[in-house]
Design an enzyme around this catalytic site. Structure first.
Site, PDB file in Angstrom:
ATOM      1  N   GLU A 109       0.816  -1.125  -0.071  1.00 23.42           N
ATOM      2  CA  GLU A 109       0.111  -0.003   0.095  1.00 23.42           C
ATOM      3  C   GLU A 109       0.800   1.339  -0.072  1.00 23.42           C
ATOM      4  OE1 GLU A 109      -3.678  -0.824   2.360  1.00 23.42           O
ATOM      5  OE2 GLU A 109      -2.469  -2.457   2.900  1.00 23.42           O
ATOM      6  N   CYS A 129       3.194  -7.008   8.458  1.00 21.45           N
ATOM      7  CA  CYS A 129       4.327  -6.255   9.184  1.00 21.45           C
ATOM      8  C   CYS A 129       4.496  -7.549  10.515  1.00 21.45           C
ATOM      9  CB  CYS A 129       3.925  -5.022   9.916  1.00 21.45           C
ATOM     10  SG  CYS A 129       5.167  -4.364  10.976  1.00 21.45           S
ATOM     11  N   CYS A 133       2.013  -4.003  17.030  1.00 20.52           N
ATOM     12  CA  CYS A 133       1.504  -3.059  17.701  1.00 20.52           C
ATOM     13  C   CYS A 133      -0.103  -3.148  17.663  1.00 20.52           C
ATOM     14  CB  CYS A 133       1.828  -1.589  17.061  1.00 20.52           C
ATOM     15  SG  CYS A 133       3.757  -1.473  16.829  1.00 20.52           S
ATOM     16  N   CYS A 360      -2.370   6.873   8.642  1.00 20.42           N
ATOM     17  CA  CYS A 360      -1.262   6.042   9.309  1.00 20.42           C
ATOM     18  C   CYS A 360      -2.002   4.893  10.030  1.00 20.42           C
ATOM     19  CB  CYS A 360      -0.747   6.991  10.444  1.00 20.42           C
ATOM     20  SG  CYS A 360       0.470   8.083   9.668  1.00 20.42           S
TER      21      CYS A 360
HETATM   22  N1  SAH Z   1       6.573   0.287  11.674  1.00 23.39           N
HETATM   23  C1  SAH Z   1       7.186   1.834  11.588  1.00 23.39           C
HETATM   24  C2  SAH Z   1       6.432   2.508  10.335  1.00 23.39           C
HETATM   25  C3  SAH Z   1       5.188   2.379  10.117  1.00 23.39           C
HETATM   26  S1  SAH Z   1       4.091   2.875  11.065  1.00 23.39           S
HETATM   27  C4  SAH Z   1       6.813   2.551  12.740  1.00 23.39           C
HETATM   28  O1  SAH Z   1       6.345   1.909  13.632  1.00 23.39           O
HETATM   29  O2  SAH Z   1       7.030   3.727  13.006  1.00 23.39           O
HETATM   30  C5  SAH Z   1       3.985   4.582  10.999  1.00 23.39           C
HETATM   31  C6  SAH Z   1       3.496   5.332  11.913  1.00 23.39           C
HETATM   32  O3  SAH Z   1       1.725   5.119  12.086  1.00 23.39           O
HETATM   33  C7  SAH Z   1       3.946   4.814  13.353  1.00 23.39           C
HETATM   34  O4  SAH Z   1       4.186   6.175  14.018  1.00 23.39           O
HETATM   35  C8  SAH Z   1       2.668   4.461  13.895  1.00 23.39           C
HETATM   36  O5  SAH Z   1       2.868   4.512  15.596  1.00 23.39           O
HETATM   37  C9  SAH Z   1       1.582   5.125  13.338  1.00 23.39           C
HETATM   38  N2  SAH Z   1       0.252   4.591  13.541  1.00 23.39           N
HETATM   39  C10 SAH Z   1      -0.049   3.279  13.569  1.00 23.39           C
HETATM   40  N3  SAH Z   1      -1.237   2.866  13.434  1.00 23.39           N
HETATM   41  C11 SAH Z   1      -1.781   4.009  13.910  1.00 23.39           C
HETATM   42  C12 SAH Z   1      -3.391   4.239  14.018  1.00 23.39           C
HETATM   43  N4  SAH Z   1      -4.230   3.376  13.971  1.00 23.39           N
HETATM   44  N5  SAH Z   1      -3.534   5.848  13.994  1.00 23.39           N
HETATM   45  C13 SAH Z   1      -2.457   6.606  14.044  1.00 23.39           C
HETATM   46  N6  SAH Z   1      -1.123   6.201  13.955  1.00 23.39           N
HETATM   47  C14 SAH Z   1      -0.970   5.067  13.689  1.00 23.39           C
END
Ligand code: SAH
Length: 383
Positions: A109, A129, A133, A360
């Site tokens: 994506e 991934c 998280c 994000c």
């Molecule tokens: N794995 C890397 C890059 C991908 S996530 C990382 O963790 O940084 C990119 C960003 O999106 C990260 O800062 C993450 O915390 C945020 N993110 C993930 N899920 C989200 C959500 N549902 N709402 C807002 N931000 C989110």
């Protein structure tokens, strides 16, 4: 034998057995060596690089300055494009989101975000991934596989071609963020290779200074990146000010807890150029990590490690299977004020493309949910 239309399985097997060399991830020098193995002079390699990377042509037949025989030969032995657009969505705010498929059928994506002075392309480093998280939708896919350098470069080419047309110079600069699916520091070699290819002034010419890589905190790779010349900017996803909460929200914290992570950030900070700053991202989850006390803990954590970073507060983008709600605007504002009162530069990130789930953490195969939105599908391979 009578002709029968190919079945999906046949197509997949054909692709898996495809031995043609992918050229999009090769540097100019590598392309020159490659065409030499075909008995061609070096300048043909330079022409090919300019066609693929500067003009973003994704079909050898379209490279009309190469002799017909060479184009035919290339089509037999090499590939200029492996990703296909499966579907695309355009948001009311101009954000475009693409769901692409790799040659082996995996989702990738990419999001294109136009702004007045620049465009930002948010690309994926992996399909799915491996990190878990709890607030991120991509986590639910698990790791499908890491992307190749060519697949990373192709995402940028496809987004620019869709926005402006193949061969057309973008009217604004292009910034890149590795904030799509995947953990970029678990695919660092391919990522850096892609960035080197894209930095070439005779190609896309997107230099590392325009690129931000976001990590959940893979400490050894942060230290590797700190030693890399011509490295991109770094952002760290924090999401919690204490190990206790971060262990729960981002299980990677059990492997590399906050003190180790921030010690690595401190090493990285020493390599920052004038005006460059580390960014910490903090997704704001209603009544989970957004209290006044947690704001003070976050400020104290950064100050205790003496890190002069900036903090981006990202309101959580909710999605059905995720057990969180976004913090209210007032709470985000309070949180920001507390951080600022303790000397931390804080910004609130405006969500873009929320209506198409392009924001994000919302990138994951959501075909069902998206099917009633303004969708152009499928358009197949694009050039
Ligand atoms: N794995 C890397 C890059 C991908 S996530 C990382 O963790 O940084 C990119 C960003 O999106 C990260 O800062 C993450 O915390 C945020 N993110 C993930 N899920 C989200 C959500 N549902 N709402 C807002 N931000 C989110």
């Amino acid at each position: 034998m009578a002709f029968r239309p190919p079945r999906a399985l046949d197509v997949k097997m054909t692709n898996a057995m495809d031995k043609r060399v992918e050229l999009t991830g090769l540097s100019q020098l590598e392309l020159i060596s490659y065409v030499e193995t075909l008995g061609e002079p070096a300048y043909r390699g330079r022409q090919l690089f300019a066609a693929l990377q500067h003009r973003r042509l994704r079909d050898f037949e379209a490279i009309s300055d190469l002799p017909k025989a060479l184009r035919t030969r290339l089509t037999e032995v090499a590939q200029a494009a492996t990703l296909k657009i499966e579907s695309q969505y355009t948001s009311g705010d101009g954000t475009r989101r693409y769901l692409m498929k790799t040659h082996d059928g995996l989702p990738v994506e990419t999001v294109f975000i136009p702004e007045e002075r620049r465009d930002t392309i948010c690309f994926s480093s992996q399909s799915g991934c491996p990190l878990q998280c709890t607030f991120c939708l991509t986590a639910q896919l698990g790791l499908l596989r890491s992307l190749t350098a060519g697949e990373i470069v192709e995402q940028i080419q496809i987004a620019l071609n869709d926005a402006y047309g193949a061969g057309v110079k973008p009217p604004r600069g292009t910034n890149l963020v590795a904030m799509g699916a995947g953990e970029p520091l678990l695919n660092l070699d391919s990522l850096l290779k892609a960035l080197r290819v894209m930095a070439d002034p005779q190609g896309l010419h997107i230099v590392p200074n325009r690129v931000t890589v976001s990590t959940a905190g893979v400490v050894p790779r942060i230290l590797d990146l700190a030693k890399t010349t011509d490295r991109p900017h770094l952002a760290i996803s924090l999401a919690a000010p204490t190990d206790e909460l971060r262990n729960e929200l981002m299980p990677i914290n059990k492997r590399w807890p906050l003190d180790e992570l921030l010690a690595a950030c401190k090493v990285f900070e020493k390599t920052l150029k004038p005006g460059e700053r580390l960014t910490f991202e903090y997704v704001m989850l209603d009544r989970v990590n957004d209290s006044d006390e947690q704001a003070r803990q976050l400020a104290n954590l950064l100050n205790r490690h003496n890190i002069k970073a900036k903090v981006n507060l990202i309101p959580h983008n909710p999605a059905d299977p995720l057990p969180y709600q976004p913090s209210s605007e007032a709470t985000v504002e309070r949180f920001k004020n507390i951080l600022e009162s303790k000397g931390i530069h804080t910004y609130v990130r405006r969500p873009r493309g929320r209506d198409i789930f392009a924001a994000c953490g919302q990138l994951a195969a959501r075909q069902g949910t998206l099917s009633n939105l303004s969708q152009t599908t499928p358009i197949g391979a694009i050039s």
